[in-house]
Scaffold this motif. Structure first.
Motif, PDB file in Angstrom:
ATOM      1  N   GLY A  57       0.781  -1.175   0.202  1.00 39.46           N
ATOM      2  CA  GLY A  57      -0.055   0.111   0.113  1.00 39.46           C
ATOM      3  C   GLY A  57       1.015   1.321  -0.036  1.00 39.46           C
ATOM      4  O   GLY A  57       2.250   1.113   0.429  1.00 39.46           O
ATOM      5  N   GLU A  58       0.426   2.522  -0.452  1.00 42.20           N
ATOM      6  CA  GLU A  58       0.927   3.656  -0.439  1.00 42.20           C
ATOM      7  C   GLU A  58       1.848   4.205   0.581  1.00 42.20           C
ATOM      8  O   GLU A  58       3.018   4.323   0.589  1.00 42.20           O
ATOM      9  CB  GLU A  58      -0.157   4.749  -1.368  1.00 42.20           C
ATOM     10  CG  GLU A  58       0.513   6.107  -1.517  1.00 42.20           C
ATOM     11  CD  GLU A  58       1.316   5.974  -2.662  1.00 42.20           C
ATOM     12  OE1 GLU A  58       0.874   5.376  -3.785  1.00 42.20           O
ATOM     13  OE2 GLU A  58       2.708   6.707  -2.573  1.00 42.20           O
ATOM     14  N   GLU A  59       1.226   4.240   1.865  1.00 38.61           N
ATOM     15  CA  GLU A  59       1.810   4.820   2.855  1.00 38.61           C
ATOM     16  C   GLU A  59       2.853   4.195   3.485  1.00 38.61           C
ATOM     17  O   GLU A  59       4.119   4.624   3.734  1.00 38.61           O
ATOM     18  CB  GLU A  59       0.553   4.814   4.131  1.00 38.61           C
ATOM     19  CG  GLU A  59       0.849   5.807   5.001  1.00 38.61           C
ATOM     20  CD  GLU A  59      -0.283   5.865   6.015  1.00 38.61           C
ATOM     21  OE1 GLU A  59       0.130   6.141   7.295  1.00 38.61           O
ATOM     22  OE2 GLU A  59      -1.358   5.708   5.757  1.00 38.61           O
ATOM     23  N   LEU A  60       2.596   2.879   3.425  1.00 36.37           N
ATOM     24  CA  LEU A  60       3.865   2.099   4.080  1.00 36.37           C
ATOM     25  C   LEU A  60       4.909   1.924   3.155  1.00 36.37           C
ATOM     26  O   LEU A  60       6.137   1.953   3.483  1.00 36.37           O
ATOM     27  CB  LEU A  60       3.471   0.584   4.282  1.00 36.37           C
ATOM     28  CG  LEU A  60       4.358  -0.599   5.039  1.00 36.37           C
ATOM     29  CD1 LEU A  60       4.738   0.205   6.520  1.00 36.37           C
ATOM     30  CD2 LEU A  60       3.669  -1.771   5.425  1.00 36.37           C
ATOM     31  N   PHE A  61       4.693   1.905   1.949  1.00 40.69           N
ATOM     32  CA  PHE A  61       5.704   1.775   0.996  1.00 40.69           C
ATOM     33  C   PHE A  61       6.502   3.161   0.722  1.00 40.69           C
ATOM     34  O   PHE A  61       7.655   2.964   0.759  1.00 40.69           O
ATOM     35  CB  PHE A  61       4.917   1.514  -0.557  1.00 40.69           C
ATOM     36  CG  PHE A  61       6.117   1.545  -1.669  1.00 40.69           C
ATOM     37  CD1 PHE A  61       6.730   0.297  -1.869  1.00 40.69           C
ATOM     38  CD2 PHE A  61       6.703   2.433  -2.467  1.00 40.69           C
ATOM     39  CE1 PHE A  61       7.748   0.061  -2.778  1.00 40.69           C
ATOM     40  CE2 PHE A  61       7.539   2.472  -3.506  1.00 40.69           C
ATOM     41  CZ  PHE A  61       8.049   1.141  -3.515  1.00 40.69           C
ATOM     42  N   GLN A  62       5.822   4.378   1.184  1.00 39.69           N
ATOM     43  CA  GLN A  62       6.745   5.534   1.277  1.00 39.69           C
ATOM     44  C   GLN A  62       7.719   5.339   2.372  1.00 39.69           C
ATOM     45  O   GLN A  62       8.820   5.998   2.406  1.00 39.69           O
ATOM     46  CB  GLN A  62       5.821   6.912   1.505  1.00 39.69           C
ATOM     47  CG  GLN A  62       5.253   7.247   0.324  1.00 39.69           C
ATOM     48  CD  GLN A  62       6.034   7.337  -1.077  1.00 39.69           C
ATOM     49  OE1 GLN A  62       7.256   7.973  -0.636  1.00 39.69           O
ATOM     50  NE2 GLN A  62       5.700   6.967  -1.970  1.00 39.69           N
TER      51      GLN A  62
END
Ligand code: 4AD
Ligand code: MG
Length: 449
Positions: A57-62
């Motif tokens: 997912g976007e947030e964790l990947f950042q």
């Protein structure tokens, strides 16, 4: 919290196609806006983890994208056997948790550039630069240092096993002492409540006191030498494996010197093959050190060989590092040197009854230019002879009264040796410098960190 899955086991194929939770530190990372390749390290090895944006997912990947070297993490994922991956496996991440972050203002200071910096003599030796020595507490995490520490652990274990299997009793001596063992020039003085004490150079004299009680005894303990000489084999605090045995001749003591060193070499091969390979060590060479007998040569012969090579050495001198280096360059296995001149050795060495200019002693010299790893021999065991030797050396009797006393009540022939554990590890590991094999090396120039 306890860790049950080790990267080394994953790389050994124990978890193929299974989901595992790996705990460790980030060694390297690279990748794109969609996928990151993170090399995770633990004490047993490294593995590449493939982290995809889709999976996290976007947030964790950042968060993963911004992660810094040496951050501690828990990565969950599925193990994929792949010949192209380093070690033969990779982890396809399904979850990622940061445990201990790294401050972005102070990133991990050890990088490729700092690893390749010169030392104070302008040489490039692993871990040798002032910067890396100042950051020794962090340098310990590098793969080379980790390998060295594992070899060191195997050496300590092997020494204990050897002596215990041979029915030696482990025995401890004090580290604060009042007399020199190996001559006064390398004594560290310590203020001791208004008196002067010294840090011990060797366990030997106090071991000899227990020899009539235990008969066969050994230790592994630190010894201290105020060595100013800056060689690749001198520490001011080193780990000393020593043994003492009753009813033994110089020849019989050497059997154990050879025995323990060969056992260390054998144990390293059995326990640490992977580390030896990662250090570019030739396994056949270590097998030869484990399996071959060690020849014995008299000091006189060694001096002749050196003189034959054009080395400036006179009979009667102890052989220093530079000379041992030349002598051992051609050795294929360690060699014992026996029968040194009496004038080159301290009072406790027993004079050869056949020819009194020699003492019944031995040094074991490691090949490949490493030189002395063991010093030992028979002891002067009668009261009359020990007094004569102390007086002859001009050494005061007072600090040695307890030692002399042990000869007055049923002295027996006996002897022993001291083995420099750091030196043995340094040689077997093929280290460029003795400081490579001890976590926080102490030398004349450095007591920090
Ligand atoms: O030859 P040494 O000085 O002998 C003794 O201390 C005897 N009292 C031992 C005994 O018979 N019980 O030291 C023994 C070994 C050396 O061969 C070397 O391997 C190691 O201890 N050693 C050192 N290792 C690292 N740094 C130093 N400064 C060392 N000095 C000695
Ligand atoms: Mg010596």
């Amino acid at each position: 919290m306890v860790k049950t899955i080790w990267i080394g086991d994953v790389q050994a194929g124990k978890y193929d196609d299974q989901e595992v939770e790996l705990k460790g530190w980030i060694k390297r990372e690279r990748g794109s806006n969609k996928m990151r390749f993170i090399v995770l390290r633990d004490s047993t090895g490294n593995i590449q983890c493939v982290v995809k944006k889709d999976a996290l997912g976007e947030e964790l990947f950042q968060e993963v994208k911004n992660v810094l070297i040496e951050t501690s993490v828990i990565i969950t994922g599925v193990v994929n056997a792949d010949e192209r991956a380093d070690g033969g496996h990779e982890l396809i991440a399904t979850a990622f948790e940061i445990i201990g972050p790294v401050n972005p203002e102070r990133p991990f200071p050890i990088n490729k550039e700092s690893l390749e910096a010169e030392d104070e003599d302008g040489e490039i030796m692993p871990g040798g630069s002032e910067f890396l020595l100042d950051n020794r507490h962090l340098y310990l995490r590098t793969s080379r240092m980790t390998s060295m520490l594992k070899l060191r652990s195997s050496a300590f274990g092997a020494i204990h096993n050897y002596f215990r299997n041979e029915d030696f009793i482990e025995y401890q001596a004090p580290n604060f002492v009042t007399g020199a063992v190996e001559g006064g020039s390398t004594l560290f003085e310590v203020p001791y409540f208004g008196r002067t004490a010294y840090l011990t150079q060797s366990w030997q004299l106090y071991a000899e006191a227990a020899m009539p009680a235990l008969e066969r005894l050994y230790t592994i303990a630190p010894s201290f030498r105020a060595e100013k000489s800056r060689t690749r084999r001198h520490l001011t605090e080193f780990w000393h494996a020593e043994m003492e045995m009753a009813w033994a001749t110089n020849d019989e003591i050497m059997i154990h010197g050879e025995g323990v060193v060969r056992h260390v070499a054998r144990t390293m091969l059995e326990e640490q093959e992977q580390e030896l390979v990662s250090l570019d060590r030739d396994l056949d060479l270590i097998a030869r050190y484990a399996d071959s007998p060690y020849p014995r040569m008299r000091y006189d012969e060694a001096v002749e060989i050196l003189q034959g090579k054009g080395v400036d050495v006179e009979w009667g001198q102890d052989l220093d590092y530079s000379k041992e280096k030349i002598l051992t360059q051609d050795f294929d296995v360690p060699h014992f040197l026996t029968h040194y001149p009496k004038i080159a050795k301290p009072f406790y060495h027993r004079v050869d009854p056949d020819e009194d200019k020699y003492v019944l002693c031995h040094d074991l010299l490691a090949p490949e230019g490493y030189g002395e790893i063991i010093g030992g021999g028979e002891r002067t065991w009668s009261e009359e002879e020990i007094l004569a030797r102390i007086d002859e050396e001009g050494t005061p009797r007072e600090p040695y009264q307890f030692y002399i006393d042990t000869r007055s009540y049923g002295g027996v022939p006996h002897g022993g040796f001291g083995l420099g554990v750091d030196r043995v590890v340094s040689w077997l590991a093929g280290a460029t410098h003795i400081r490579e094999v001890i976590p926080f090396p102490r030398t004349s120039r450095r007591v920090t960190p």
